[in-house]
Design an enzyme around this catalytic site. Structure first.
Site: not given
Ligand code: CA2
Length: 151
Positions: A9-10, A17, A71, A74, A77, A84, A95, A97-99, A104, A108
């Site tokens: 998601p997202n 953003r 990836n 959210a 978590h 499963d 797995e 994660h970008i950040s 954080r 997370r």
């Molecule tokens: O760091 C990551 O890749 C995350 O999986 C990104 C998730 C976050 O909930 C995880 O804790 C860490 C959120 C993805 C949101 O992606 C966006 C990208 C651009 C702008 C807004 C949100």
């Protein structure tokens, strides 16, 4: 060799953003470069904001693909169902994660998925996906060699 990149998601908002956290590039642009970097690998990309769609994709690819880069956003978590599914499939999952999730918010820091993944790459930006693909390609070659010796 077939590798699936599965984003949750997202992550469709990448490049639009919060560039200070997730960088300035859209995944589609990054994916074009990734495909060019691995011309001999069949790379598929799938993103969904829906947990069920991610589950279906894991079930669909998890017995045929040679590797999955996941990836789950959210859902990482929160989702016992995705955990499963990752544990149930045969394909190795890395797995990403970008950040740096560990730098954080505390919620997370926990990944329901990590224990069933072969490894995790966090905090290296989109480069993490490239490193994950590189590992899966190397892993595939190592397995081929071992299988060849066993024949
Ligand atoms: O760091 C990551 O890749 C995350 O999986 C990104 C998730 C976050 O909930 C995880 O804790 C860490 C959120 C993805 C949101 O992606 C966006 C990208 C651009 C702008 C807004 C949100």
């Amino acid at each position: 060799m077939n590798i699936l990149i599965l984003n949750g998601p997202n992550l469709n908002l990448l490049g639009r953003r919060q560039p200070e956290i997730y960088g300035p590039h859209s995944f589609d642009d990054f994916f074009l470069g990734l495909k060019a970097a691995f011309p001999h690998v069949h790379l598929e990309y799938f993103q969904s904001n829906h947990e069920g769609a991610l589950l279906d994709k894991l079930h669909e690819s998890g017995f045929d693909a040679d590797g999955i880069v996941l990836n789950a956003g959210a859902f990482t978590h929160t989702s016992v169902a995705l955990a499963d599914a990752v544990a149930a499939i045969r394909t190795p999952v890395v797995e990403v994660h970008i950040s740096n999730v560990h730098a954080r918010e505390p919620f997370r820091h926990q990944s329901y998925l990590a224990a069933s993944c072969e490894g995790s790459i966090v905090g290296l930006g989109l480069e993490g996906y490239r490193l994950a693909v590189e590992w899966l390609v190397r892993r595939g070659k190592i397995s081929e060699k071992i299988e060849g010796k066993e024949d």
